[in-house]
Scaffold this motif. Structure first.
Motif, short mmCIF file in Angstrom:
data_model
loop_
_atom_site.label_atom_id
_atom_site.label_comp_id
_atom_site.label_asym_id
_atom_site.label_seq_id
_atom_site.Cartn_x
_atom_site.Cartn_y
_atom_site.Cartn_z
N ALA A 1 0.44 -1.01 0.24
CA ALA A 1 0.08 0.44 -0.18
C ALA A 1 1.08 1.23 -0.11
O ALA A 1 2.37 1.20 0.59
CB ALA A 1 -1.01 -0.01 1.35
N CYS B 1 -6.99 -1.44 8.83
CA CYS B 1 -5.80 -3.56 8.38
C CYS B 1 -4.96 -3.47 9.67
O CYS B 1 -5.27 -3.88 11.26
CB CYS B 1 -3.98 -2.69 8.65
SG CYS B 1 -2.87 -3.07 8.42
N PHE C 1 -2.90 -5.73 10.13
CA PHE C 1 -1.41 -5.99 10.97
C PHE C 1 -0.47 -5.08 11.44
O PHE C 1 0.91 -4.84 11.66
CB PHE C 1 -0.62 -6.75 9.46
CG PHE C 1 -1.97 -7.44 8.92
CD1 PHE C 1 -1.21 -9.01 9.32
CD2 PHE C 1 -2.06 -7.67 7.81
CE1 PHE C 1 -2.81 -9.57 9.01
CE2 PHE C 1 -3.37 -8.70 7.22
CZ PHE C 1 -2.67 -10.03 7.80
N ALA D 1 0.58 -2.50 10.11
CA ALA D 1 1.25 -1.46 9.16
C ALA D 1 0.42 -0.07 8.50
O ALA D 1 1.30 1.07 7.94
CB ALA D 1 0.72 -2.33 7.47
N MET D 2 -0.85 0.61 9.09
CA MET D 2 -0.90 2.29 8.95
C MET D 2 -1.19 2.67 10.17
O MET D 2 -1.70 1.69 11.06
CB MET D 2 -2.36 1.71 8.44
CG MET D 2 -2.45 1.70 7.00
SD MET D 2 -2.00 3.24 6.26
CE MET D 2 -2.39 2.92 4.26
N CYS E 1 3.44 -4.52 5.94
CA CYS E 1 2.94 -3.93 5.13
C CYS E 1 2.63 -5.64 4.18
O CYS E 1 3.26 -5.99 3.21
CB CYS E 1 2.84 -3.38 3.83
SG CYS E 1 1.49 -3.59 2.37
N LEU E 2 1.51 -6.74 4.12
CA LEU E 2 1.32 -7.97 3.90
C LEU E 2 0.94 -7.16 1.91
O LEU E 2 0.18 -8.42 1.89
CB LEU E 2 0.25 -8.76 4.05
CG LEU E 2 0.84 -9.06 5.22
CD1 LEU E 2 0.27 -10.16 6.57
CD2 LEU E 2 2.42 -9.29 5.29
N GLY E 3 0.38 -6.57 1.62
CA GLY E 3 0.17 -5.87 0.27
C GLY E 3 -1.62 -6.33 0.19
O GLY E 3 -1.60 -7.39 -0.69
N CYS E 4 -2.50 -6.47 1.39
CA CYS E 4 -3.84 -7.25 1.26
C CYS E 4 -4.80 -6.17 0.27
O CYS E 4 -5.43 -6.53 0.19
CB CYS E 4 -4.06 -8.03 2.49
SG CYS E 4 -4.79 -6.33 3.45
N GLY E 5 -4.54 -4.85 0.43
CA GLY E 5 -5.13 -3.59 -0.04
C GLY E 5 -6.63 -3.54 0.91
O GLY E 5 -6.88 -3.11 0.34
N LEU E 6 -6.76 -4.06 1.71
CA LEU E 6 -8.01 -4.25 2.59
C LEU E 6 -7.83 -1.99 2.75
O LEU E 6 -9.10 -1.72 3.29
CB LEU E 6 -8.01 -5.16 4.07
CG LEU E 6 -8.40 -6.03 3.45
CD1 LEU E 6 -8.66 -7.02 4.90
CD2 LEU E 6 -10.29 -6.49 3.43
N CYS E 7 -7.01 -1.86 3.25
CA CYS E 7 -6.98 -0.41 3.80
C CYS E 7 -7.70 0.62 1.87
O CYS E 7 -8.02 1.62 2.68
CB CYS E 7 -5.77 0.01 3.81
SG CYS E 7 -4.48 -0.27 2.49
N LEU F 1 -2.13 0.54 -4.67
CA LEU F 1 -1.19 -1.04 -3.88
C LEU F 1 -0.26 -1.16 -5.27
O LEU F 1 -0.48 -1.32 -6.56
CB LEU F 1 -1.99 -2.70 -3.95
CG LEU F 1 -3.00 -2.83 -3.04
CD1 LEU F 1 -2.99 -4.14 -3.36
CD2 LEU F 1 -2.45 -2.35 -1.96
S1 SF4 Z 1 -2.78 -3.88 2.33
FE1 SF4 Z 1 -2.95 -5.03 4.24
S2 SF4 Z 1 -1.30 -5.12 4.92
FE2 SF4 Z 1 -0.91 -3.91 3.61
S3 SF4 Z 1 -1.35 -1.31 5.08
FE3 SF4 Z 1 -3.59 -1.85 3.44
S4 SF4 Z 1 -4.57 -3.21 5.51
FE4 SF4 Z 1 -2.38 -3.03 6.03
#
Ligand code: SF4
Ligand code: SF4
Length: 345
Positions: free
Chosen positions: A270, A287, A289, A291-292, A306-312, A323
């Motif tokens: 992200a 997030c 994890f 990461a934000m 950041c695991l790159g899940c994209g939920l943010c 992303l």
């Molecule tokens: S992409 Fe996922 S892990 Fe990375 S900051 Fe956003 S919610 Fe958190």
């Protein structure tokens, strides 16, 4: 349990790497008879070989091994001239999944069965998850829907829609992790399987067949709920889970048991456009994890977390998060589905 059965079960739990585990031994005691324990302890074999080895009636062993396979307690490795060759399982996580997918166990054994699995996972299994090498991590995060900034950089197996649309057959199962842990009220029926694994799930009566459109609707609902898409770390994944940080074997290992690196990130990270960000804090809450964070009037990403899940990104009201690709395609191991190999035959 008599001494003979206990001896067989000791041999079985030792194959999983837990020779002293009374919890795993007790679970096996609940799941199999003394005769079945003896069969499993003497695998690998075809039914004919096993019957000859133990001096038992071949037809009884043929039917018995087929039933154990149907209950998720043995695997088939290949088709021999006299029938399938069976193998004992040796991976505690796989056993836990193949059992807890199956609601019949819960109906038969009740809550104490789940409590025993919780003890096994939280007190024993999770402590074996120690920093696997990147290409040995069995699962990785896959970004939500349409969030990757440049869609051309996303490989087909990094796009949930491509995975679903490309599948010959799709099934949905009850999540074994949420079934076991019961730490949230997210829906249970959220694990998708494709092709060969869907055949296995539907064949065992533990999977429900879905159309591609139904599967995509389910994935959209999971994204709204803030569940993380997780798939096999392979270029031909056959399972796609929708994971919460409180129950998933891997995410819970990270968030509750402080085990890092047990799951691979996606190839994306992200990135916040500070000019657009209004510092509303929604992404920080979203997030799982840590990461934000908000700093100096805008959201900031901790690249190491950041695991790159994209939920943010899906939760940002002003579309300030994208992303971006941060790892090359070679980051994803080029290998087939581990589940396909496990469930062969
Ligand atoms: S992409 Fe996922 S892990 Fe990375 S900051 Fe956003 S919610 Fe958190
Ligand atoms: S959700 Fe969007 S606007 Fe709100 S803090 Fe995060 S990046 Fe900024």
């Amino acid at each position: 349990m008599n001494e003979e059965k206990r001896g067989h079960l000791k041999r079985i739990v030792a194959q999983f790497g837990f020779p002293e585990s009374e919890t795993l031994l007790g679970l096996w005691d609940a799941m199999v008879s003394a005769q079945e324990a003896g069969w499993i302890a003497h695998l690998p074999a075809t039914a004919g070989e096993l019957a000859a080895r133990l001096g038992e009636d071949p037809q009884t062993v043929v039917a018995g091994l087929a039933d154990l396979y149907d209950r998720g307690l043995v695997l088939r490795s290949e088709q021999a001239p006299d029938g399938p060759r069976y193998e004992a399982e040796t991976n505690g996580g796989v056993l836990m999944d193949l059992v807890l997918f199956d609601r019949r166990y819960l109906a038969r054994h009740g809550p104490e069965f789940l409590n025993a699995w919780r003890r096994f996972y939280n007190e024993e299994l999770v402590h074996t998850y120690e920093h696997p090498a990147p290409d040995e991590r069995p699962f990785r995060v896959i970004p939500v829907g349409e969030q990757v900034q440049d869609r051309r950089t996303a490989l087909p197996y990094e796009q949930v829609a491509a995975l679903v649309r490309g599948a010959r057959r799709i099934s949905v199962e009850h999540c074994p992790c949420r079934t076991r842990e019961r730490a949230c009220d997210n829906p249970l029926e959220t694990c998708l399987a494709f092709d060969h694994v869907a055949d296995y799930m539907i064949g065992r009566g533990i999977g429900r067949e879905l159309t591609a459109d139904q599967a995509l609707d389910l994935l959209a609902r999971c994204e709204e709920l803030g569940l993380v898409h997780v798939t096999e770390n392979a270029d031909h994944p056959l399972v796609l889970c929708n994971c919460c940080p409180c129950c998933c074997v891997f995410l819970r290992a990270m968030t509750v048991h402080a085990k890092q690196d047990v799951i691979d990130a996606s190839r994306y990270r992200a990135v916040v456009d500070r000019a657009l960000c209004t510092a509303c804090g929604r992404c920080v809450e979203r997030c799982h994890f840590g990461a934000m964070a908000l700093a100096e009037g805008a959201a900031q990403v901790d690249a190491g977390r950041c695991l790159g899940c994209g939920l943010c990104a899906t939760t940002c009201p002003v579309e300030a998060i994208a992303l971006v690709e941060v790892r090359p395609p070679a980051f994803i191991p080029q290998q087939g589905s581990g589940f396909e190999a496990l469930l062969d035959g």
